[in-house]
Design a protein around this motif. Structure first.
Motif, PDB file in Angstrom:
ATOM      1  N   THR A 144      99.553  63.031  82.685  1.00  0.00           N
ATOM      2  CA  THR A 144      99.154  63.843  83.838  1.00  0.00           C
ATOM      3  C   THR A 144      99.814  65.216  83.802  1.00  0.00           C
ATOM      4  O   THR A 144      99.176  66.229  84.098  1.00  0.00           O
ATOM      5  CB  THR A 144      99.520  63.128  85.144  1.00  0.00           C
ATOM      6  OG1 THR A 144      98.958  61.824  85.131  1.00  0.00           O
ATOM      7  CG2 THR A 144      98.997  63.877  86.343  1.00  0.00           C
ATOM      8  N   ALA A 145     101.079  65.270  83.432  1.00  0.00           N
ATOM      9  CA  ALA A 145     101.774  66.556  83.353  1.00  0.00           C
ATOM     10  C   ALA A 145     101.180  67.432  82.254  1.00  0.00           C
ATOM     11  O   ALA A 145     101.036  68.647  82.430  1.00  0.00           O
ATOM     12  CB  ALA A 145     103.261  66.337  83.109  1.00  0.00           C
ATOM     13  N   SER A 146     100.810  66.829  81.128  1.00  0.00           N
ATOM     14  CA  SER A 146     100.236  67.643  80.051  1.00  0.00           C
ATOM     15  C   SER A 146      98.823  68.124  80.406  1.00  0.00           C
ATOM     16  O   SER A 146      98.420  69.208  80.004  1.00  0.00           O
ATOM     17  CB  SER A 146     100.221  66.865  78.741  1.00  0.00           C
ATOM     18  OG  SER A 146      99.337  65.774  78.829  1.00  0.00           O
ATOM     19  N   SER A 201      97.850  68.903  83.393  1.00  0.00           N
ATOM     20  CA  SER A 201      97.938  69.886  84.469  1.00  0.00           C
ATOM     21  C   SER A 201      98.617  71.182  84.026  1.00  0.00           C
ATOM     22  O   SER A 201      98.928  72.030  84.864  1.00  0.00           O
ATOM     23  CB  SER A 201      98.667  69.291  85.668  1.00  0.00           C
ATOM     24  OG  SER A 201      99.997  69.000  85.332  1.00  0.00           O
ATOM     25  N   ARG A 202      98.804  71.382  82.747  1.00  0.00           N
ATOM     26  CA  ARG A 202      99.443  72.608  82.260  1.00  0.00           C
ATOM     27  C   ARG A 202      98.598  73.848  82.477  1.00  0.00           C
ATOM     28  O   ARG A 202      99.114  74.949  82.483  1.00  0.00           O
ATOM     29  CB  ARG A 202      99.774  72.476  80.774  1.00  0.00           C
ATOM     30  CG  ARG A 202     100.962  71.620  80.535  1.00  0.00           C
ATOM     31  CD  ARG A 202     101.531  71.870  79.187  1.00  0.00           C
ATOM     32  NE  ARG A 202     102.768  71.112  79.073  1.00  0.00           N
ATOM     33  CZ  ARG A 202     103.200  70.581  77.972  1.00  0.00           C
ATOM     34  NH1 ARG A 202     102.510  70.720  76.877  1.00  0.00           N
ATOM     35  NH2 ARG A 202     104.324  69.911  77.956  1.00  0.00           N
ATOM     36  N   GLU A 203      97.299  73.663  82.622  1.00  0.00           N
ATOM     37  CA  GLU A 203      96.411  74.805  82.825  1.00  0.00           C
ATOM     38  C   GLU A 203      96.470  75.339  84.258  1.00  0.00           C
ATOM     39  O   GLU A 203      95.991  76.429  84.525  1.00  0.00           O
ATOM     40  CB  GLU A 203      94.962  74.401  82.495  1.00  0.00           C
ATOM     41  CG  GLU A 203      94.772  73.927  81.074  1.00  0.00           C
ATOM     42  CD  GLU A 203      95.088  75.012  80.049  1.00  0.00           C
ATOM     43  OE1 GLU A 203      94.750  76.181  80.297  1.00  0.00           O
ATOM     44  OE2 GLU A 203      95.684  74.674  79.013  1.00  0.00           O
ATOM     45  N   LEU A 204      97.033  74.569  85.159  1.00  0.00           N
ATOM     46  CA  LEU A 204      97.134  74.988  86.562  1.00  0.00           C
ATOM     47  C   LEU A 204      98.223  76.035  86.729  1.00  0.00           C
ATOM     48  O   LEU A 204      99.125  76.143  85.896  1.00  0.00           O
ATOM     49  CB  LEU A 204      97.447  73.785  87.446  1.00  0.00           C
ATOM     50  CG  LEU A 204      96.378  72.706  87.537  1.00  0.00           C
ATOM     51  CD1 LEU A 204      96.911  71.515  88.308  1.00  0.00           C
ATOM     52  CD2 LEU A 204      95.127  73.248  88.181  1.00  0.00           C
ATOM     53  N   MET A 217     101.665  77.649  88.026  1.00  0.00           N
ATOM     54  CA  MET A 217     102.989  77.026  88.003  1.00  0.00           C
ATOM     55  C   MET A 217     103.304  76.244  89.277  1.00  0.00           C
ATOM     56  O   MET A 217     103.863  75.146  89.219  1.00  0.00           O
ATOM     57  CB  MET A 217     104.061  78.097  87.778  1.00  0.00           C
ATOM     58  CG  MET A 217     105.447  77.526  87.672  1.00  0.00           C
ATOM     59  SD  MET A 217     105.610  76.478  86.241  1.00  0.00           S
ATOM     60  CE  MET A 217     106.432  77.572  85.149  1.00  0.00           C
ATOM     61  N   ARG A 259     101.275  72.753  89.437  1.00  0.00           N
ATOM     62  CA  ARG A 259     101.430  71.759  88.363  1.00  0.00           C
ATOM     63  C   ARG A 259     101.978  70.417  88.835  1.00  0.00           C
ATOM     64  O   ARG A 259     101.516  69.382  88.388  1.00  0.00           O
ATOM     65  CB  ARG A 259     102.305  72.313  87.252  1.00  0.00           C
ATOM     66  CG  ARG A 259     101.611  73.323  86.415  1.00  0.00           C
ATOM     67  CD  ARG A 259     102.480  73.780  85.279  1.00  0.00           C
ATOM     68  NE  ARG A 259     101.876  74.954  84.654  1.00  0.00           N
ATOM     69  CZ  ARG A 259     102.477  75.669  83.736  1.00  0.00           C
ATOM     70  NH1 ARG A 259     103.698  75.357  83.336  1.00  0.00           N
ATOM     71  NH2 ARG A 259     101.866  76.718  83.238  1.00  0.00           N
ATOM     72  N   PRO A 260     102.960  70.374  89.725  1.00  0.00           N
ATOM     73  CA  PRO A 260     103.486  69.066  90.135  1.00  0.00           C
ATOM     74  C   PRO A 260     102.554  68.273  91.047  1.00  0.00           C
ATOM     75  O   PRO A 260     102.717  67.070  91.205  1.00  0.00           O
ATOM     76  CB  PRO A 260     104.783  69.387  90.867  1.00  0.00           C
ATOM     77  CG  PRO A 260     105.035  70.818  90.709  1.00  0.00           C
ATOM     78  CD  PRO A 260     103.800  71.458  90.213  1.00  0.00           C
ATOM     79  N   PHE A 304     100.487  65.454  89.297  1.00  0.00           N
ATOM     80  CA  PHE A 304     101.505  64.581  88.737  1.00  0.00           C
ATOM     81  C   PHE A 304     102.093  63.664  89.810  1.00  0.00           C
ATOM     82  O   PHE A 304     102.136  62.444  89.664  1.00  0.00           O
ATOM     83  CB  PHE A 304     102.566  65.496  88.101  1.00  0.00           C
ATOM     84  CG  PHE A 304     103.853  64.861  87.728  1.00  0.00           C
ATOM     85  CD1 PHE A 304     103.923  64.030  86.641  1.00  0.00           C
ATOM     86  CD2 PHE A 304     104.996  65.116  88.453  1.00  0.00           C
ATOM     87  CE1 PHE A 304     105.124  63.455  86.279  1.00  0.00           C
ATOM     88  CE2 PHE A 304     106.191  64.556  88.105  1.00  0.00           C
ATOM     89  CZ  PHE A 304     106.248  63.723  87.003  1.00  0.00           C
TER      90      PHE A 304
END
Length: 114
Positions: free
Chosen positions: A55-57, A59-62, A64, A67-68, A71
């Motif tokens: 999920t964290a990987s 959401s990297r396009e979101l 900063m 991002r959490p 996740f």
């Protein structure tokens, strides 16, 4: 690395929450129930860690600050679903003086699903 640690902590928290509810309501808290909950730690902790990393990987396009959000939502959903399925054993003969027939402890907020 942080995502995996938070995911593993969420897996441990899910098992601890379900175990606490079973123990409070005295529903499936005999030795076999305790073994079941301890046995579920093995797939739950690495599974939640893996889910958190994925999920964290993703959401990297979101931005900063956002991002959490996915996740934490995914991990909260896993904890809630595990509590609803493993912690509240509907119809199991528990202690009716402490919990109702649905085995939901009184300390669980009513606005959260079970």
């Amino acid at each position: 690395m942080t995502a995996a640690l938070v995911g593993a902590a969420a897996g441990c928290s899910a098992i601890a929450l379900a175990s606490r509810a079973r123990a409070y309501c005295d529903a499936a808290w005999e030795p076999a129930g305790r073994f079941e909950m301890a046995f579920l730690l093995m797939p739950m902790v690495p599974g939640c860690a893996f889910l958190a990393v994925v999920t964290a990987s993703l959401s990297r396009e979101l931005p900063m600050l956002l991002r959490p959000v996915p996740f934490l939502l995914v991990l909260a959903l896993v904890v809630l679903v595990s509590f609803a399925t493993m912690g509240t054993l509907d119809g199991y003969p528990g202690n009716l003086e402490r919990c109702g027939p649905d085995n939901v402890p009184p300390w669980w907020p009513r606005w959260l699903p079970t």
